[in-house]
Design an enzyme around this catalytic site. Sequence first.
Site, PDB file in Angstrom:
ATOM      1  N   ARG A  98       0.798  -1.229   0.000  1.00 40.65           N
ATOM      2  CA  ARG A  98       0.000   0.000   0.000  1.00 40.65           C
ATOM      3  C   ARG A  98       0.832   1.281   0.000  1.00 40.65           C
ATOM      4  NH1 ARG A  98      -2.835  -4.001   1.675  1.00 40.65           N
ATOM      5  NH2 ARG A  98      -0.847  -4.536   2.603  1.00 40.65           N
ATOM      6  N   THR A  99       1.812   1.348   0.881  1.00 38.70           N
ATOM      7  CA  THR A  99       2.513   2.624   1.042  1.00 38.70           C
ATOM      8  C   THR A  99       3.273   2.984  -0.228  1.00 38.70           C
ATOM      9  OG1 THR A  99       2.689   2.105   3.377  1.00 38.70           O
ATOM     10  CG2 THR A  99       4.026   3.939   2.584  1.00 38.70           C
ATOM     11  N   ARG A 126      10.977   3.588   3.194  1.00 40.30           N
ATOM     12  CA  ARG A 126      10.708   2.635   4.281  1.00 40.30           C
ATOM     13  C   ARG A 126      11.981   1.865   4.557  1.00 40.30           C
ATOM     14  NH1 ARG A 126       5.621  -1.294   4.484  1.00 40.30           N
ATOM     15  NH2 ARG A 126       4.715   0.716   5.114  1.00 40.30           N
ATOM     16  N   LYS A 166      25.435  -3.703  -1.075  1.00 39.22           N
ATOM     17  CA  LYS A 166      26.913  -3.676  -1.072  1.00 39.22           C
ATOM     18  C   LYS A 166      27.445  -2.914   0.133  1.00 39.22           C
ATOM     19  CE  LYS A 166      26.451  -2.783  -5.898  1.00 39.22           C
ATOM     20  NZ  LYS A 166      26.760  -1.732  -6.863  1.00 39.22           N
ATOM     21  N   HIS A 186       5.036   5.921  11.339  1.00 36.14           N
ATOM     22  CA  HIS A 186       4.468   5.811   9.993  1.00 36.14           C
ATOM     23  C   HIS A 186       3.499   7.004   9.832  1.00 36.14           C
ATOM     24  CE1 HIS A 186       3.243   4.142   6.280  1.00 36.14           C
ATOM     25  NE2 HIS A 186       2.926   2.912   6.636  1.00 36.14           N
TER      26      HIS A 186
HETATM   27  N1   CP Z   1      -0.370   0.129   5.719  1.00 36.44           N
HETATM   28  C1   CP Z   1       0.848  -0.214   5.240  1.00 36.44           C
HETATM   29  O1   CP Z   1       1.888   0.335   5.650  1.00 36.44           O
HETATM   30  O2   CP Z   1       0.807  -1.192   4.289  1.00 36.44           O
HETATM   31  P1   CP Z   1       2.080  -1.721   3.480  1.00 36.44           P
HETATM   32  O3   CP Z   1       2.985  -2.402   4.475  1.00 36.44           O
HETATM   33  O4   CP Z   1       1.515  -2.675   2.440  1.00 36.44           O
HETATM   34  O5   CP Z   1       2.753  -0.533   2.862  1.00 36.44           O
END
Ligand code: CP
Length: 309
Positions: free
Chosen positions: A58-59, A108, A87, A136
Site C-alpha cells: 500500500r505505502t 521505508r 553492497k 508511519h
Molecule cells: N499500511 C501499510 O503500511 O501497508 P504496506 O505495508 O503494504 O505498505
Amino acid sequence: MGSLKGKDILHGNQFTKKEIEAVMKVAWEFEQQLKKKDVLPLCKGKILATLFFEPSTRTRLSFEAAMQRLGGGVISMASADSSSAAKGETVADTARTVEQYADLIAMRHPRIGSAKEAADAANIPVLNGGDGAGQHPTQAILDVYTMKKEVGSLKNLTVALVGDLKFGRTVHALVEVLAQFGAKLYCVSPSLLRMPEEIITSLRGRGIEISETDNLKQAARASQVIYMTRIQKERFQDIAEYERVKGAYVINQEFLKGLHQKITIMHPLPRVDEINPDADSYPGAAYFRQMRNGVFIRMALIAMVLGKR
Ligand code: CP
C-alpha cells in the site's frame, strides 16, 4: 497554506492540528477533483523516488499512484537487494545519491530513525513510509482522514487501538495525530505487546485520556472506531513469544453482531487472521476505503512539501 513546503515528514508528533486539517482539506479537494479527471498536473516535471528497504504494497504503490495522479514522475527501488544497500552503502549516502535524481523521497526501512538519517543527509524532503517499529506518519494522517469521513467528525472521538501496540508503527504515529484532536483512547493488547510506556506517559502528560486493557469487547462497546493491527511476527526476537500472542484478537461477524452497535472497523493492512473475511461485508468495515484514502492524503502531502499547494 504552504506551511509544509520543503519539510520532511518523519514523525506523528511533528504536526499541529492546523497542519493536519490543512492536509485533509487539500486531500478532500483532490478526492473530489479526481472524480472528474484522471490527473491533476500540479507536480508536472517533478520526480518522486520511492526507496523501500522493507516490504510494502500500500505505502509504496499509493505514493507512486499519488505522484502520477499529480502529473509527476516516479523512480523506484522496491527492495534493499536491488540497490547498493546490498553492497553496504549507508542510508545517508543513498539519500545523498537519490537527491541528485529526484525532488523528494518516500522511504521505508527496518531500522528506527533511518528516515531521519536520510532527511539529515539529503536537501530534498524525505517522507517516512515506516521506520522499523518507530513511526508511519503518512499512514496516521490517512487514518484520521478516514475516521473523519466514516464517523462524520473528529470531535469527542473514542478509538480502541487493538493488537500489537509494542511494535506497531502505525499506532505509534496515529496516537500522536489523534492527540491533537483530544481523542479518548483504549489500548487493547496482550501484556507482552503493550504500547510503549514513554508514549503512554507523554500522551497522559498532554491530558489525553488513555485506558490500557486486554478486554477487546469492553473497549469496543465504549468506542466509535476499532483500529485493528497485525501482530508483527518479523519484529519478535523470540518466536515462542509470537506463538503465545498470535491470534489474541479476532474480529468476525459474530463479534460484530454481539456488539449491538454501529462501529467503524479500521486496519492499516496487511491482515493475517485478526479480521476474518466474513466481517468484510459489515457496513462499518472501512479498511478497504481506508487504503484508497492513502492516495488522496499522499497527493496532498507531496503537493504541499513541494510548495504546489
Ligand atoms: N499500511 C501499510 O503500511 O501497508 P504496506 O505495508 O503494504 O505498505
